[in-house]
Design a protein around this motif. Structure first.
Motif, PDB file in Angstrom:
ATOM      1  N   ILE A  16      31.397   7.550 -14.080  1.00  0.00           N
ATOM      2  CA  ILE A  16      30.464   7.516 -15.844  1.00  0.00           C
ATOM      3  C   ILE A  16      30.379   5.992 -15.725  1.00  0.00           C
ATOM      4  O   ILE A  16      29.445   5.704 -16.495  1.00  0.00           O
ATOM      5  N   GLY A  17      31.049   5.427 -15.087  1.00  0.00           N
ATOM      6  CA  GLY A  17      31.166   3.957 -15.472  1.00  0.00           C
ATOM      7  C   GLY A  17      29.841   3.032 -14.699  1.00  0.00           C
ATOM      8  O   GLY A  17      29.719   1.973 -15.039  1.00  0.00           O
ATOM      9  N   GLU A  18      29.317   3.813 -13.310  1.00  0.00           N
ATOM     10  CA  GLU A  18      28.051   2.938 -13.079  1.00  0.00           C
ATOM     11  C   GLU A  18      27.299   2.567 -13.382  1.00  0.00           C
ATOM     12  O   GLU A  18      26.658   1.668 -13.004  1.00  0.00           O
ATOM     13  N   PRO A  19      26.523   3.846 -14.130  1.00  0.00           N
ATOM     14  CA  PRO A  19      25.666   2.957 -14.820  1.00  0.00           C
ATOM     15  C   PRO A  19      25.578   2.320 -15.979  1.00  0.00           C
ATOM     16  O   PRO A  19      25.128   1.259 -15.943  1.00  0.00           O
ATOM     17  N   VAL A  20      27.235   2.104 -16.612  1.00  0.00           N
ATOM     18  CA  VAL A  20      27.461   0.537 -17.281  1.00  0.00           C
ATOM     19  C   VAL A  20      27.495  -0.497 -16.525  1.00  0.00           C
ATOM     20  O   VAL A  20      27.151  -1.523 -17.605  1.00  0.00           O
ATOM     21  N   LEU A  21      27.893  -0.277 -15.095  1.00  0.00           N
ATOM     22  CA  LEU A  21      28.128  -1.420 -14.345  1.00  0.00           C
ATOM     23  C   LEU A  21      26.630  -2.236 -14.044  1.00  0.00           C
ATOM     24  O   LEU A  21      26.412  -3.065 -14.297  1.00  0.00           O
ATOM     25  N   ILE A  22      25.940  -1.435 -13.640  1.00  0.00           N
ATOM     26  CA  ILE A  22      24.366  -1.478 -13.765  1.00  0.00           C
ATOM     27  C   ILE A  22      24.159  -2.690 -14.837  1.00  0.00           C
ATOM     28  O   ILE A  22      23.193  -3.162 -15.011  1.00  0.00           O
ATOM     29  N   HIS A  23      24.224  -1.288 -15.957  1.00  0.00           N
ATOM     30  CA  HIS A  23      23.932  -2.517 -17.300  1.00  0.00           C
ATOM     31  C   HIS A  23      24.317  -3.471 -17.472  1.00  0.00           C
ATOM     32  O   HIS A  23      23.114  -4.711 -17.688  1.00  0.00           O
ATOM     33  N   ILE A  71      44.596  16.152  -6.041  1.00  0.00           N
ATOM     34  CA  ILE A  71      43.409  16.878  -4.674  1.00  0.00           C
ATOM     35  C   ILE A  71      42.869  16.350  -6.436  1.00  0.00           C
ATOM     36  O   ILE A  71      41.601  16.339  -6.275  1.00  0.00           O
ATOM     37  N   ILE A  72      42.930  17.746  -7.129  1.00  0.00           N
ATOM     38  CA  ILE A  72      42.770  18.152  -7.980  1.00  0.00           C
ATOM     39  C   ILE A  72      42.141  16.805  -9.209  1.00  0.00           C
ATOM     40  O   ILE A  72      40.901  16.438  -9.813  1.00  0.00           O
ATOM     41  N   MET A  73      43.770  15.873  -9.495  1.00  0.00           N
ATOM     42  CA  MET A  73      43.500  14.795 -10.040  1.00  0.00           C
ATOM     43  C   MET A  73      42.674  13.513  -9.435  1.00  0.00           C
ATOM     44  O   MET A  73      41.566  13.590 -10.380  1.00  0.00           O
ATOM     45  N   VAL A  74      42.435  13.333  -8.407  1.00  0.00           N
ATOM     46  CA  VAL A  74      41.745  12.052  -8.383  1.00  0.00           C
ATOM     47  C   VAL A  74      40.229  12.640  -7.859  1.00  0.00           C
ATOM     48  O   VAL A  74      39.279  11.941  -8.333  1.00  0.00           O
ATOM     49  N   THR A  75      39.811  14.263  -7.814  1.00  0.00           N
ATOM     50  CA  THR A  75      38.435  14.363  -7.948  1.00  0.00           C
ATOM     51  C   THR A  75      37.665  13.900  -9.651  1.00  0.00           C
ATOM     52  O   THR A  75      36.946  14.139  -9.941  1.00  0.00           O
ATOM     53  N   VAL A  76      38.612  14.390 -10.507  1.00  0.00           N
ATOM     54  CA  VAL A  76      39.041  13.995 -11.352  1.00  0.00           C
ATOM     55  C   VAL A  76      38.204  13.020 -11.925  1.00  0.00           C
ATOM     56  O   VAL A  76      37.412  12.326 -12.761  1.00  0.00           O
ATOM     57  N   GLY A  77      38.962  12.271 -10.953  1.00  0.00           N
ATOM     58  CA  GLY A  77      38.633  10.477 -11.607  1.00  0.00           C
ATOM     59  C   GLY A  77      38.059   9.797 -11.200  1.00  0.00           C
ATOM     60  O   GLY A  77      37.099   9.229 -11.245  1.00  0.00           O
ATOM     61  N   CYS A  78      37.377  10.433 -10.063  1.00  0.00           N
ATOM     62  CA  CYS A  78      35.886  10.025  -9.866  1.00  0.00           C
ATOM     63  C   CYS A  78      35.424  10.229 -10.267  1.00  0.00           C
ATOM     64  O   CYS A  78      34.200   9.784 -10.229  1.00  0.00           O
ATOM     65  N   CYS A  79      34.739  11.959 -10.981  1.00  0.00           N
ATOM     66  CA  CYS A  79      33.829  12.160 -12.303  1.00  0.00           C
ATOM     67  C   CYS A  79      33.971  11.019 -12.978  1.00  0.00           C
ATOM     68  O   CYS A  79      32.920  10.520 -13.507  1.00  0.00           O
ATOM     69  N   ILE A  80      35.043  10.244 -13.433  1.00  0.00           N
ATOM     70  CA  ILE A  80      35.457   9.767 -14.362  1.00  0.00           C
ATOM     71  C   ILE A  80      34.461   8.412 -13.927  1.00  0.00           C
ATOM     72  O   ILE A  80      34.065   7.354 -14.665  1.00  0.00           O
ATOM     73  N   LYS A  81      34.948   8.295 -12.856  1.00  0.00           N
ATOM     74  CA  LYS A  81      34.627   6.530 -12.724  1.00  0.00           C
ATOM     75  C   LYS A  81      33.437   6.875 -12.494  1.00  0.00           C
ATOM     76  O   LYS A  81      32.673   5.473 -12.509  1.00  0.00           O
TER      77      LYS A  81
END
Length: 231
Positions: free
Chosen positions: A30-37, A18-28
């Motif tokens: 970060i990419g959403e504004p870049v995707l919109i860009h 759960i901790i690892m997946v939570t960290v992964g979601c936080c990392i992912k």
């Protein structure tokens, strides 16, 4: 608890995953504004490319974790998810860097800096409400918080963020509530069967209709901005 491979019990492996997946979601995230860009500049294929490469990385991470390192199944899934999220963000950043380099020569750090939030030129003023005692202090505290938000978000953006936060909370309760019931009242074998049925039932929506909807939305927005710029 049932002993698992790697010296971890199932409960410990579940908590760590759960901790690892939570960290992964936080990392992912970060990419959403870049995707919109990227999509705002007409690069609509970046999403599918990033997801495809990310899924390859996820599969490789799961296979290596299970077959080579002999991790617990939950941990192997979490490792694969983190691999997907890291590759997703890395590919989007490289795509944004390539896109900006073709334009005005902006560096990768310049792309990241451009996507960071910045203060409004005219902060939103929040009136201070009166009151007595604790009520007055509470209102003053809320006014300070709203004033802090007013330096970064317009009133429209604040309402938008509030509505989406409530929708996310509702989705979290409905989605994870079912998982909590499964973990509380059903054995681990039924967890896998439930996840398998859910994935097969929603595979058409996730693979076909969801990308078409997102790509169409980005394409129509780009076309509208192009038409407004030409006029």
């Amino acid at each position: 608890t049932i002993p698992a491979s790697g010296g971890l019990s199932s409960a410990a492996a579940y908590r760590l995953s759960i901790i690892m997946v939570t960290v992964g979601c936080c990392i992912k995230g970060i990419g959403e504004p870049v995707l919109i860009h990227c999509q705002q500049r007409g690069e609509l294929s970046v999403r599918s490319q990033a997801e495809g490469i990310g899924l390859v990385a996820k599969t490789a991470g799961v296979v290596v974790s299970l077959m080579v390192i002999r991790m617990h199944g939950l941990l192997a899934f979490a490792v694969g998810q983190v691999c997907l999220d890291v590759v997703w963000v890395a590919y989007l950043l490289m795509a944004a860097h390539t896109l900006e380099k073709k334009g005005d020569g902006t560096t990768l750090m310049g792309v990241v800096t451009k996507l960071l939030p910045s203060r409004l030129k005219q902060p939103v003023k929040v009136p201070t409400e009166g009151g007595r005692g604790r009520l007055r202090r509470l209102r003053a505290l809320l006014a300070r918080f709203r004033g802090f938000l007013g330096m970064w978000l317009t009133p429209a953006h604040q309402r938008f963020a509030c509505e989406y936060s409530l929708l996310a909370l509702q989705k979290l309760l409905l989605t994870e509530g079912q998982n909590l019931i499964l973990m509380k009242f059903f054995p681990e074998e039924d967890w896998g069967v439930s996840v398998l049925v859910q994935n097969f039932a929603s595979i058409i929506l996730r693979v076909l209709f969801s990308p078409i909807e997102e790509t169409a939305t980005a394409a129509f927005s780009f076309m509208q901005r192009s038409q407004q710029a030409d006029s």
